[in-house]
Write a protein that holds these residues in place. Sequence first.
Motif, PDB file in Angstrom:
ATOM      1  N   THR A  73       0.737  -1.119  -0.081  1.00 36.75           N
ATOM      2  CA  THR A  73      -0.062  -0.012   0.091  1.00 36.75           C
ATOM      3  C   THR A  73       0.857   1.203   0.035  1.00 36.75           C
ATOM      4  OG1 THR A  73      -1.677  -1.280   1.015  1.00 36.75           O
ATOM      5  CG2 THR A  73      -1.906   1.273   1.115  1.00 36.75           C
ATOM      6  N   SER A  76       2.552   1.843  -3.462  1.00 38.55           N
ATOM      7  CA  SER A  76       1.536   2.175  -4.447  1.00 38.55           C
ATOM      8  C   SER A  76       0.702   3.631  -4.147  1.00 38.55           C
ATOM      9  CB  SER A  76       0.340   1.136  -4.517  1.00 38.55           C
ATOM     10  OG  SER A  76      -0.444   1.184  -3.257  1.00 38.55           O
ATOM     11  N   ARG A  77       0.804   4.165  -2.830  1.00 33.05           N
ATOM     12  CA  ARG A  77       0.411   5.481  -2.591  1.00 33.05           C
ATOM     13  C   ARG A  77       1.364   6.608  -2.377  1.00 33.05           C
ATOM     14  NH1 ARG A  77      -4.268   3.826   1.549  1.00 33.05           N
ATOM     15  NH2 ARG A  77      -5.864   2.603   0.030  1.00 33.05           N
ATOM     16  N   ASP A  79       3.005   8.531  -4.224  1.00 32.14           N
ATOM     17  CA  ASP A  79       2.585   9.783  -4.531  1.00 32.14           C
ATOM     18  C   ASP A  79       1.679  10.840  -4.007  1.00 32.14           C
ATOM     19  OD1 ASP A  79       4.584   9.269  -6.916  1.00 32.14           O
ATOM     20  OD2 ASP A  79       2.964   8.547  -8.165  1.00 32.14           O
ATOM     21  N   SER A  80       1.176  10.055  -2.904  1.00 37.55           N
ATOM     22  CA  SER A  80       0.045  10.996  -2.224  1.00 37.55           C
ATOM     23  C   SER A  80       0.592  11.786  -1.064  1.00 37.55           C
ATOM     24  CB  SER A  80      -1.066  10.148  -1.816  1.00 37.55           C
ATOM     25  OG  SER A  80      -0.899   9.075  -0.838  1.00 37.55           O
ATOM     26  N   TYR A  81       1.717  11.226  -0.685  1.00 37.30           N
ATOM     27  CA  TYR A  81       2.644  11.854   0.271  1.00 37.30           C
ATOM     28  C   TYR A  81       3.031  12.996  -0.441  1.00 37.30           C
ATOM     29  CZ  TYR A  81       6.220  13.029   3.700  1.00 37.30           C
ATOM     30  OH  TYR A  81       6.838  13.556   4.732  1.00 37.30           O
ATOM     31  N   ILE A  94      -0.605   4.050   7.614  1.00 43.11           N
ATOM     32  CA  ILE A  94      -0.923   3.162   6.281  1.00 43.11           C
ATOM     33  C   ILE A  94      -0.956   1.731   7.237  1.00 43.11           C
ATOM     34  CG2 ILE A  94      -0.014   2.064   4.413  1.00 43.11           C
ATOM     35  CD1 ILE A  94       0.752   4.619   3.320  1.00 43.11           C
TER      36      ILE A  94
END
Length: 194
Positions: A73, A76-77, A79-81, A94
């Motif tokens: 997770t 895959s995420r 970029d959202s940080y 997470i």
Amino acid sequence: MQRFGEKLHLNNRENRSKEAASEPEILQACRRGDRKAQKQLYDRLAPKMMAVCLRYMGTRDDAEDILQEGFITLFSRLDSYSGEGSFEGWARKIFVNTALMNLRKKDALKMSEDLETAWNVSSDGVSQIQSAGYHELLKLIAGLPTGYRTVFNLFVVEGYSHKEIAQALGITEATSRSQLQRARVMLQDKIKNL
């Protein structure tokens, strides 16, 4: 021509500089799919996140599964940080959410009654819990039933309110309070028996 000792020294310096990459550099490389950077990030975070997973899951096998799911997770995420605030704090959320989703799937959190049936906690219970050693306390927490352990971790360790816990777990605020009280009572009893 370089001598062997000089070459070894240069290689060690290169390895140290690669290991000493800053967090933003590692994150940027991870976003590009760089496997070495992902390994570095894993090596930096895994011990701390494993401790989080163990607190919620109770067994090493379950915690290792959550650790793996959490890293999938996280990568895959990534970029959202946004770069604001602590990356470790962002990552921790997470892993906590991954553990909570797993517990919800197993329906492990639906086993308690409301606050009206909660046990009373003696006033000396907090001081008994505080006097236990860190590692002993972690073992005792790991031995709590899943619902109690989860609410205890969210409230005491993560600092969630009962309203936030209720929303996160799909239970009532009264159930959250009840499970926290019962967790405290169980911990008190276990500490007395140490």
